[in-house]
Design an enzyme around this catalytic site. Structure first.
Site, short mmCIF file in Angstrom:
data_model
loop_
_atom_site.label_atom_id
_atom_site.label_comp_id
_atom_site.label_asym_id
_atom_site.label_seq_id
_atom_site.Cartn_x
_atom_site.Cartn_y
_atom_site.Cartn_z
N GLY A 74 -9.61 13.39 -35.58
CA GLY A 74 -9.86 12.27 -36.49
C GLY A 74 -9.48 12.60 -37.93
O GLY A 74 -8.86 11.81 -38.63
N MET A 75 -9.83 13.80 -38.39
CA MET A 75 -9.48 14.20 -39.74
C MET A 75 -7.96 14.30 -39.90
O MET A 75 -7.41 13.95 -40.94
CB MET A 75 -10.13 15.55 -40.06
CG MET A 75 -9.83 16.06 -41.47
SD MET A 75 -10.44 14.96 -42.76
CE MET A 75 -12.18 15.37 -42.71
N ASP A 115 -15.18 27.97 -37.63
CA ASP A 115 -14.63 26.72 -37.10
C ASP A 115 -15.57 26.09 -36.09
O ASP A 115 -15.82 24.88 -36.12
CB ASP A 115 -13.27 26.98 -36.44
CG ASP A 115 -12.17 27.22 -37.46
OD1 ASP A 115 -12.23 26.60 -38.53
OD2 ASP A 115 -11.27 28.02 -37.19
N ASP A 124 0.80 -1.23 0.00
CA ASP A 124 0.00 0.00 0.00
C ASP A 124 0.84 1.28 0.00
O ASP A 124 0.28 2.37 -0.04
CB ASP A 124 -0.91 0.03 1.23
CG ASP A 124 -2.06 -0.97 1.13
OD1 ASP A 124 -2.29 -1.48 0.03
OD2 ASP A 124 -2.70 -1.25 2.16
#
Length: 508
Positions: A429-430, A294, A36
Site C-alpha cells: 500500500g505504501m 522491518d 464440461d
C-alpha cells in the site's frame, strides 16, 4: 436457489482428472457434454510441464441421449487402450452426465474384457463431493485397487526398506506450488537421512503402488489430498503417518520431531534436534527476520486469512505466533472439515469463518478493514476493490501462482518465501502511495460501489476527484467510512458535502 458465480473448489470430476493425469501412463476418459471438457485447456494453460497425457472426452450429445451411450463409451475405452497403451484407464462422469443414471460400472466391466490395461470407474458421488474430496477418494480408490491386485497375485512385498523411508502422499497436478513443495520435501528427507520410497500421485507409476507398504511411514503434507489413503494404509498395513504440514519455522520443527518419534518407535535411533536448531538459525531467514526492525513494524497490524484448510491454518499460525501480526479473521471454504479447522486456529485469531460464499467473505474483509489479506485469487480481487494488498496462499489460483522459479511454501526454504510474501503484502500500500506522488501511475478514476452486489451507492465527479487525492494506502478506509456514513443516513449519491460530513463524524 443461489447462483454460484465464484467457486472455491471445482466439481468432482476435476478432482478425479487431477489424480488420473498426475500418474504416469494413466489415461482418463470423461463422460460428459461439450461444455464440461475444459480440463485439458486449463491444465495446459496453467501447469509448467513439457509433456502430459491429455484427457479424452466421450461426448454426450443428442444422439447419445436418444439411444444411450454404452457402445460409445466402450468404443472410446478400447480405442484409447490400443492407441496409447496405458497402464490404467480411469472413467469418470461429470455432474451433467450423471443425470443420465447410466450403469457405468457395467461399461467398465465390458470394456475390460478387450483391453490390455486396467480400467477403473471413479467411484465418486458427483452431487455430494467437490474437487478436493473427489481427488482424495480417487487416489484412495486407485491405491486400494492395485494393492488388492498385488495381494491376489501374491506380489505384495512383506519387507521394509533397510534404511528409514517415506511415502509422500498428495502431490498432484494443478495443486498450489505442489511441485516446488515436493522438491523441498525430498531435500528435507535427504538431509534427515530418510529415503523417499514413493511420491504419489504426481509422476508415479501405478505398477509401483504395491511397494507403498515397504516405507517406514507416510507423510501427508496437504490435509485435502492424501488423508484417506494414509488412513487406509494404516488400517490395512499398520503404517504410521505424519500429517503435520511443515510450513513455518514452528510447524516444520514439529513435523520433524514427529518423524523422529515415528522412526525411533520402529527400532532406529535418530536425533534431529541439532538439525532443527541449525536450520532455524542459519538456513531459514524467517527467525532472524521476525526480530528485525522491518518485521517489528508489522507487529499488531491486522490481517485476514482465508483459503483451504492446509494453507489457511498454516498461515494463521505463522502470522500470529512467529510474526506478532493480529489475525482478526481466519476462514476456510472446506466446510466438510470445519471442526478440524476451528480446533487448529481458534486460539490464534479473533473470528473464524467457514463459508463458500465469496460475497460473505468480501463483506467480512470490508468490515474488519485489515492492513493485508492472505487468501486465494478471489480474495486478491476483493483486496483490489478495497485497496487492501493480498498475498495469495491457496487455490483457487491464477497463472502467476505457477511460477517457473523455485517457490516452495514448505520446509525451511518455504519459511523464507512466506516471510517475503508477508512483508511485501503489508508494504504494498505504501509503495502505491509513493508511485502516485512521483507520477508512477494515474490515480484511479472509477470508484467501485462496494463488495456486496446489493450496494446502491454512487459517487459524483467532484467526490470521486477528491477521493483520488487521498493517499492510496488509506483511500480504501476513507471510502468505506464515507459509504457507511451515507448508507446510515439514506444518501444515494455521495457528494463533496457528504464526504466532509462523514469526515467530521469520525473526528478526522
Amino acid at each position: 436457489m443461489k447462483l454460484a458465480y465464484w467457486m472455491y473448489a471445482g466439481p468432482a470430476h476435476i478432482g478425479t482428472l487431477r489424480i488420473a493425469s498426475s500418474f504416469k501412463n494413466v489415461h482418463a476418459i470423461m463422460h460428459a457434454p461439450l461444455g464440461d471438457d475444459y480440463f485439458n485447456v486449463m491444465r495446459s494453460m496453467l501447469e509448467r510441464e513439457r509433456d502430459f497425457t491429455p484427457v479424452t472426452a466421450s461426448i454426450v450429445d443428442r444422439n447419445v441421449l436418444a439411444r444411450g451411450s454404452q457402445e460409445k463409451v466402450i468404443d472410446n475405452i478400447t480405442r484409447k487402450d490400443k492407441e496409447e497403451n496405458p497402464d490404467l484407464i480411469v472413467l469418470t462422469p461429470t455432474c451433467t452426465s450423471s443425470i443420465l443414471q447410466e450403469d457405468l460400472e457395467n461399461f467398465v466391466t465390458r470394456a475390460s474384457m478387450d483391453t490390455k490395461g486396467d480400467v477403473l470407474l471413479a467411484d465418486v458421488n458427483h452431487y455430494r463431493y467437490n474437487e478436493l474430496q473427489a481427488a482424495d477418494r480417487t487416489l484412495h480408490q486407485t491405491v486400494k485397487f492395485y494393492l488388492d491386485k498385488a495381494k491376489k497375485k501374491d506380489e505384495l512385498p512383506t519387507d521394509k526398506t533397510e534404511i528409514p523411508s517415506v511415502n509422500i502422499i498428495g502431490i498432484s497436478t494443478l495443486g498450489f506450488h505442489n511441485q516446488h513443495d515436493c522438491t523441498e520435501l525430498k531435500r528435507l528427507m535427504a538431509e534427515l537421512g530418510i529415503a523417499v520410497n514413493e511420491v504419489i500421485p504426481d509422476g508415479a507409476s501405478v505398477h509401483n503402488l504395491k511397494n507403498l507398504p515397504r516405507a517406514w511411514f507416510n507423510l501427508v503434507p496437504y490435509r485435502e489430498l492424501g488423508m484417506m489413503t494414509a488412513e487406509y494404509l494404516k488400517s490395512e498395513f499398520d503404517m504410521p503417518y505424519v500429517d503435520i504440514t511443515p510450513m513455518g519455522v514452528v510447524e516444520t520443527a514439529r513435523c520433524i520431531r514427529k518423524i523422529q518419534q515415528v522412526i525411533n518407535a520402529q527400532g532406529a535411533e535418530v536425533d534431529y534436534e541439532k538439525y532443527i536448531n541449525n536450520q532455524t538459525l542459519y538456513v531459514s531467514q524467517a527467525a532472524w527476520f521476525s526480530r528485525s526492525i522491518d518485521c517489528q513494524n508489522l507487529t499488531g497490524k491486522k490481517a485476514v486469512v482465508f483459503g483451504d484448510n492446509t494453507h489457511a491454518v498454516a498461515m494463521t499460525k505463522i502470522l500470529a505466533r512467529e510474526m506478532g501480526i493480529h489475525v482478526v479473521l481466519a476462514g476456510t471454504y472446506c466446510k466438510y472439515d470445519s471442526d478440524w479447522f476451528r480446533e487448529q486456529v481458534s486460539e490464534y485469531c479473533d473470528e473464524v469463518l467457514i463459508s463458500e460464499d465469496n460475497a460473505e467473505i468480501g463483506d467480512a474483509i470490508a468490515r474488519h478493514e485489515p492492513s493485508a489479506i492472505f487468501g486465494t485469487q478471489m480474495e486478491r480481487h476483493v483486496g483490489k476493490r478495497l485497496d487492501i494488498p493480498c498475498g495469495v496462499i491457496a487455490a483457487p489460483i491464477h497463472i502467476q501462482n505457477f511460477p517457473i522459479g523455485y517457490k516452495p511454501f514448505m520446509g525451511y526454504e518455504g519459511t523464507n518465501q512466506i516471510a517475503d510474501l508477508v512483508y511485501n503484502s503489508f508494504t504494498l500500500g505504501m509503495e502505491d502511495h509513493l508511485l502516485e506522488i512521483f507520477g508512477g501511475h494515474d490515480t484511479k478514476e472509477v470508484i467501485t460501489k462496494g463488495i456486496s452486489a446489493g450496494s446502491d451507492l454512487s459517487w459524483d465527479k467532484e467526490a470521486t476527484g477528491e477521493l483520488g487525492k487521498i493517499p492510496g494506502f488509506v483511500r480504501g478506509k476513507v471510502k468505506r467510512n464515507t459509504e457507511k456514513f451515507a448508507r446510515e443516513r439514506g444518501f444515494a449519491v455521495i457528494t463533496l458535502e457528504v464526504m466532509y460530513a462523514a469526515k467530521e463524524s469520525v473526528g478526522a
